[in-house]
Design a protein around this motif. Structure first.
Motif, mmCIF file in Angstrom:
data_model
loop_
_atom_site.group_PDB
_atom_site.id
_atom_site.type_symbol
_atom_site.label_atom_id
_atom_site.label_comp_id
_atom_site.label_asym_id
_atom_site.label_seq_id
_atom_site.Cartn_x
_atom_site.Cartn_y
_atom_site.Cartn_z
ATOM 1 N N ALA A 276 -8.750 17.980 -3.304
ATOM 2 C CA ALA A 276 -8.164 17.146 -2.248
ATOM 3 C C ALA A 276 -9.115 17.024 -1.059
ATOM 4 O O ALA A 276 -9.298 15.943 -0.497
ATOM 5 C CB ALA A 276 -6.822 17.730 -1.811
ATOM 6 N N ARG A 277 -9.719 18.146 -0.668
ATOM 7 C CA ARG A 277 -10.643 18.097 0.470
ATOM 8 C C ARG A 277 -11.886 17.283 0.145
ATOM 9 O O ARG A 277 -12.383 16.515 0.957
ATOM 10 C CB ARG A 277 -11.020 19.518 0.908
ATOM 11 C CG ARG A 277 -10.009 20.111 1.892
ATOM 12 C CD ARG A 277 -10.469 21.455 2.418
ATOM 13 N NE ARG A 277 -10.330 22.491 1.393
ATOM 14 C CZ ARG A 277 -11.333 23.123 0.799
ATOM 15 N NH1 ARG A 277 -12.584 22.846 1.139
ATOM 16 N NH2 ARG A 277 -11.113 24.037 -0.114
ATOM 17 N N GLY A 278 -12.374 17.455 -1.089
ATOM 18 C CA GLY A 278 -13.547 16.698 -1.515
ATOM 19 C C GLY A 278 -13.270 15.196 -1.456
ATOM 20 O O GLY A 278 -14.095 14.399 -0.992
ATOM 21 N N PHE A 279 -12.071 14.828 -1.897
ATOM 22 C CA PHE A 279 -11.679 13.419 -1.879
ATOM 23 C C PHE A 279 -11.590 12.919 -0.438
ATOM 24 O O PHE A 279 -12.101 11.855 -0.088
ATOM 25 C CB PHE A 279 -10.329 13.256 -2.581
ATOM 26 C CG PHE A 279 -9.921 11.829 -2.793
ATOM 27 C CD1 PHE A 279 -10.253 11.170 -3.961
ATOM 28 C CD2 PHE A 279 -9.216 11.141 -1.817
ATOM 29 C CE1 PHE A 279 -9.882 9.841 -4.159
ATOM 30 C CE2 PHE A 279 -8.850 9.823 -2.001
ATOM 31 C CZ PHE A 279 -9.186 9.164 -3.176
ATOM 32 N N ALA A 280 -10.933 13.740 0.427
ATOM 33 C CA ALA A 280 -10.694 13.345 1.823
ATOM 34 C C ALA A 280 -11.991 13.234 2.621
ATOM 35 O O ALA A 280 -12.031 12.587 3.666
ATOM 36 C CB ALA A 280 -9.753 14.339 2.492
ATOM 37 N N ALA A 281 -13.041 13.882 2.124
ATOM 38 C CA ALA A 281 -14.316 13.859 2.845
ATOM 39 C C ALA A 281 -15.150 12.628 2.494
ATOM 40 O O ALA A 281 -16.155 12.341 3.141
ATOM 41 C CB ALA A 281 -15.106 15.133 2.523
ATOM 42 N N ARG A 282 -14.735 11.884 1.474
ATOM 43 C CA ARG A 282 -15.518 10.706 1.062
ATOM 44 C C ARG A 282 -15.391 9.580 2.088
ATOM 45 O O ARG A 282 -14.320 9.344 2.640
ATOM 46 C CB ARG A 282 -15.009 10.181 -0.291
ATOM 47 C CG ARG A 282 -15.339 11.050 -1.473
ATOM 48 C CD ARG A 282 -14.688 10.473 -2.709
ATOM 49 N NE ARG A 282 -15.243 9.154 -3.052
ATOM 50 C CZ ARG A 282 -16.115 8.950 -4.042
ATOM 51 N NH1 ARG A 282 -16.525 9.967 -4.768
ATOM 52 N NH2 ARG A 282 -16.551 7.736 -4.296
#
Ligand SMILES: [Zn+2]
Length: 670
Positions: A276-282
């Motif tokens: 989720a964090r990886g996605f939100a950082a895009r």
């Protein structure tokens, strides 16, 4: 993907339960893998024979019945349907949805059986005994990416037929019938339905199941070869995340606003897993979240696209509602009624993902789907670009009456006994006695419950209950309380009900012998901790749905006893605190009431020994001692929990600042 087929077990099942038993066995193998089947996505069938009351046999399709999940399906979940009737339905030029569902019921060989799957006609048209259908992540992800259809065609060659997307149901059955006219089924191992899923089939259960596993594995291998495999496991447990207090309030405000859009209390979850964090950082997270689901049948749970939340999350909510209403206006026919415009999931930029649902059960479904969707989107992007179905096609499925019927038949919302569905409660001292009974009562009524206790032991019973969040927490320690609230808000979104129950009964001491440590300990646990907890929870309760506080005090307040100064004084003070709170918080719609229980002996405090000693001190039997009240009734933790439930829910919505005894009637109080 590994095959879970076990020859020995399958042989035993076949011997005991025949081909239908084997059908159940391999359906469950498919159903237990979330990369193949997620929350009802997929169906299977078997062709055989049945004998009627006249002794006549007829060709029969045993196909998954609606309402059954492949993971847990049983033989009763495969209604027997007339093959002849289904094949004839397949020859019709057209058939409306409503008529198809009614015809499927007419084709049943047992009138009490569940309605056959909407894909029953398609299953009947495939001339092999076992048919398996899943919404496999790997195949659908490939199909949802740039050049996906070509890649799949190249990957599978002649052994798999690849068909463009059409609506499920009768139209899909007709499409498959047309496409396979004159085909040599013995050379075909499967059919890919682009943006939808995969069918495999064979004369025996093992071959059909293994074809599914092998074809999916090929797709997984291709994704790996293309360097698009993700390093994150989708089954990563929900992290216990701490959000700064400022965000805690923001999240509670977002939940309140989302519930207002939905029209009822809702639960909300912040997911801060690595995925989720990886996605939100895009940089393209906001664009990607709005770009369409993994498979169209997810839209009934998640809506066709997600929301994007930035620094001020409320703006994201409004934007989503606007976009959603516009999408409906664009594709709706006059008979369509616009569903609520609350998002079911979204990305909170730089932080993680958020999900929203009417109940914890539904929230779990959304979370599972979102996890698989994020994974698929990121894979699709790495494959060259995520390309989901168009919004026009998604609308057709989201507003398809047969899909919406699935949601309406779900039990959660329909149950009148679950009046606290969507609400969030916090109970202190939840590990035993009144606290435990209260937590259980609120859970039964549908609330999500944050169960706090100083001792880990008593919390074990809440493990494995998705609606309970059990946290070990010493309420006299501000930092521990803060951390618990952070976790609670991340998990369920906010707070509507606070039950301050944890207490301490110090040893009996007269004033002359009262030592400072006992006095201080009683005030710390019975007065200061409830005050600090109430203070910390107030900003959350202000964003609650019909918020209520229930303070557990004691009969000792109206009728104190000698030797209990430390306890009685603290409980009297907490009662006064509760009254002041009722005055101050009334303008925010927060009700604050106090309960005075007495003689509740089924708590950890009262062992059989203590009870016998106390009874003897009064010259009474244990039974007589327990019921020495006006009603001659034994008061249990459950009786107190029922009173908490009444004050916490909406039944006593006009009562605040009240003190209610739960004591069987005390002549000193009356
Ligand atoms: Zn399907």
């Amino acid at each position: 993907m590994d095959s879970l087929w076990d020859d020995k077990q399958a042989a035993r099942v076949l011997e005991r339960e025949g081909q239908l038993g084997l059908r159940v066995y391999s359906s469950r193998l498919l159903g237990q893998n979330p990369d193949l089947v997620l929350h009802g996505g997929g169906n299977t069938s078997l062709k055989g024979e049945t004998r009627n009351v006249f002794g006549e046999t007829s060709e029969t399709l045993f196909v998954k019945g609606s309402g059954w999940d492949l993971k847990t399906i049983e033989a009763a979940g495969f209604p027997a349907v007339s093959m002849d009737y289904l094949v004839r339905l397949g020859t019709l030029e057209s058939l409306s949805d409503a008529q198809m569902m009614s015809e499927l019921r007419l084709a049943l060989l047992d009138p009490k059986a569940p309605t056959p799957s909407v894909e029953a006609i398609l299953h009947a048209l495939i001339p092999l005994r076992f048919v398996d259908h899943t919404h496999t992540d790997a195949v659908v992800t490939l199909s949802n990416s740039v050049g996906g259809a070509e890649r799949l065609a190249q990957l599978y060659g002649d052994e798999v037929l690849i068909l463009p997307y059409v609506m499920p149901g009768f139209v899909l059955a007709k499409q498959v019938a047309e496409a396979t006219r004159g085909v040599d089924w013995s050379s075909l191992r499967g059919i890919v339905l682009l943006h939808h899923g995969l069918f495999t089939f064979a004369e025996d259960a093992k071959t059909s199941y293994n074809a599914m596993i092998e074809l999916v594995t090929k797709a997984e291998d291709l994704i790996r070869e293309l360097g698009a495999e993700l390093p994150v496991e989708p089954s990563e447990p929900m992290p216990v995340s701490n959000v700064p207090s400022i965000e805690r309030e923001q999240l509670a405000r977002l939940r309140k606003a989302a519930g207002e859009v939905f029209g009822a209390p809702i639960v909300q979850r912040l997911n801060t897993s690595a995925l989720a964090r990886g996605f939100a950082a895009r940089a393209d997270a906001a664009e990607l979240i709005a770009s369409g689901p993994l498979t169209p049948d997810h839209t009934i749970h998640t809506k066709p696209f997600g929301a994007a939340f930035a620094e001020t999350p409320l703006e994201g909510l409004e934007e989503f509602a606007g976009d959603y209403r516009q999408y409906v206006a664009q594709y709706a026919q006059p008979h369509h009624r616009c569903l609520d415009a609350m998002p079911r999931f979204g990305v909170w930029l730089q932080r993680g993902t958020l999900s929203f649902a009417a109940s914890v059960k539904r929230l779990g479904v959304v979370d599972d789907i979102v996890t698989h969707t994020l994974q698929a989107m990121l894979t699709g992007e790495a494959l060259g670009g995520w390309r989901a179905l168009s919004r026009a096609e998604l609308f057709e499925v989201e507003y398809w009456e047969l899909e919406q019927a699935k949601l309406n038949s779900a039990p959660a919302s329909a149950d009148p006994a679950r009046e606290l569905e969507g609400k969030v409660a916090l109970v202190t001292g939840a590990g035993s006695g009144i606290g435990r009974a209260t937590a259980e009562r609120l859970l039964t009524a549908g609330a999500a419950v944050i169960a706090l206790d100083k001792e880990q032991d008593g919390l074990a019973q809440f493990q494995g209950q998705p609606a309970a969040l059990a946290l070990c927490c010493d309420i006299t320690q501000t930092q521990e309380v803060e951390a618990a609230l952070d976790t609670a808000v991340a998990r369920f979104g906010g707070l509507d009900i606070l039950v301050s129950n944890a207490g301490l009964f110090p040893p009996s001491q007269t004033l002359e012998s009262l030592d400072d440590a006992n006095w201080d300990a009683s005030l710390a646990v019975n007065l200061s901790a409830p005050m600090r907890l109430l203070r910390a929870c107030t900003p959350l309760l202000r964003q609650g749905f019909d918020p209520a506080v229930v303070m557990i005090a004691s009969k000792n307040v109206p009728a104190p006893g000698p030797g209990a100064a430390a306890y009685s004084a603290a409980k009297a003070a907490v009662t006064q605190l509760s009254r002041v709170a009722a005055l101050e918080l009334g303008e925010h719609g927060i009700r604050v009431n106090t309960l005075h229980p007495d003689a509740v002996y089924d708590t950890a405090l009262w062992s059989d020994d203590i009870l016998a000693t106390r009874a003897a001190a009064y010259g009474l039997s244990v039974e007589a001692y327990k019921t020495k009240n006006v009603l001659r009734a034994e008061v249990s933790s459950a009786d107190v929990a029922e009173a908490v439930f009444l004050l916490a829910g909406s039944r006593l919505a006009k009562t605040t600042g009240a003190q209610l005894p739960v004591d069987g009637g005390n002549d000193r109080v009356i």
